[in-house]
Scaffold this active site. Sequence first.
Site, PDB file in Angstrom:
ATOM      1  N   GLY A 155       0.787  -1.215   0.000  1.00 49.83           N
ATOM      2  CA  GLY A 155       0.000   0.000   0.000  1.00 49.83           C
ATOM      3  C   GLY A 155       0.822   1.270   0.000  1.00 49.83           C
ATOM      4  N   CYS A 156       0.201   2.355   0.448  1.00 51.29           N
ATOM      5  CA  CYS A 156       0.767   3.686   0.301  1.00 51.29           C
ATOM      6  C   CYS A 156       2.056   3.917   1.079  1.00 51.29           C
ATOM      7  CB  CYS A 156      -0.263   4.739   0.713  1.00 51.29           C
ATOM      8  SG  CYS A 156      -1.735   4.785  -0.349  1.00 51.29           S
ATOM      9  N   TYR A 157       2.295   3.142   2.125  1.00 53.56           N
ATOM     10  CA  TYR A 157       3.491   3.366   2.944  1.00 53.56           C
ATOM     11  C   TYR A 157       4.692   2.540   2.495  1.00 53.56           C
ATOM     12  CZ  TYR A 157       2.303  -1.051   5.318  1.00 53.56           C
ATOM     13  OH  TYR A 157       2.024  -2.361   5.611  1.00 53.56           O
ATOM     14  N   ALA A 158       4.574   1.767   1.419  1.00 48.21           N
ATOM     15  CA  ALA A 158       5.577   0.756   1.078  1.00 48.21           C
ATOM     16  C   ALA A 158       6.948   1.317   0.723  1.00 48.21           C
ATOM     17  CB  ALA A 158       5.073  -0.114  -0.073  1.00 48.21           C
ATOM     18  N   PHE A 352       0.712   6.608   5.218  1.00 56.98           N
ATOM     19  CA  PHE A 352      -0.305   5.837   5.916  1.00 56.98           C
ATOM     20  C   PHE A 352      -0.765   4.686   5.024  1.00 56.98           C
ATOM     21  CE2 PHE A 352      -0.653  10.431   6.185  1.00 56.98           C
ATOM     22  CZ  PHE A 352      -0.279  10.654   7.508  1.00 56.98           C
TER      23      PHE A 352
END
Length: 366
Positions: A155-158, A352
């Site tokens: 997801g977005c934090y990867a 996040f």
Amino acid sequence: MPVYLHHIETLLPETSYAQEEIAAALKRSVTQGDRRTEKIIHHLYAHSAIERRASVVTDFLPGAAPGIFYDQAADAFLCPSTGARNALYTKAARTMFPSIAAHALEAAPGFAPEQLTHLITVSCTGFFQPGPDFAILKALGLHASVERYHLGFMGCYAAFPALRMARAFCEANPDAVVLVVCLELCSLHVQWTAGMDDLLAGSVFADGASAAIISAREPVGAALRLDAFASAIAPAGDSDMAWTIGDIGFQMQLSSYVPEIIQTSVVAAIQPILSKTHLTQEQVSHWAVHPGGRAILDRVEKGLRLPETALAASREVLRNCGNMSSATILFVLKELLTRGITPSDTLLAMAFGPGLTIETALLTAV
């Protein structure tokens, strides 16, 4: 031993759509005369703080041939299978991954493809094997001994675990040169439904790629020292941001409560990174916050009591690119570097993702 982020490269697909174009298409496809849903769509898009988003989907360009989402001749909106969406992902990703990797190595002073020792690829919007790491290896003529790793479906934090992994490689081997490449084609998972989760996701997500070169070499130009990383979880949000693989694409669960949860959790979430670096919040010079959406940036700003200008770089990326999942935070860091950073300035970056996970990093300009 200090480790540095030496160069950032970004890439967008050639096709992009104005936010009002996307809203108009969505209204035609899902409202079916339902004025309430039409008003919801109008509100979401009008208040998104996004102007344009790039996409590998060309179906809505004037005169475009029938695609997997829209047939102009028949004026028909289509609902492609997960397989059809992933086939388009594979075709586009096999070109974009090598392209941005090559650009990053060409533009970074003092680095060359033959010097690369580690390659980390990141993506959560599609799958294929041999994977993106192999596509880069072949296209750039890299040596088979290059260590390759792929972080998928995070997801977005990867980008944060990818950068943390890169730093660890460089700390273990001072001669290591690591290339991190993030690519997300979020638009391939648009859902033509009136469900609030689908409407929220459809109003912010977009396509894009970013790359970073990491090594312990002394920088020859402006660079960012990777000082520390930390992870936190907002327990109240474990069911508010999630997704799964369905028969018609990846299906997102994105609650409207996510910004509120982030606001109430963000002060505690940055304490571990501040403690690691012996800094106070007031000593942070710049903020690189993942622009998951306008409301998220507003709530972070409010939760941390930041001045209105503190998240200008994040808002600029959101305005011009939307939310490109894992690739986005490197866009924000590049925007901050473009605006000009004074040596010794500190940057606190955060993103996040599902869980609700909050990843942070502390970087220093050199």
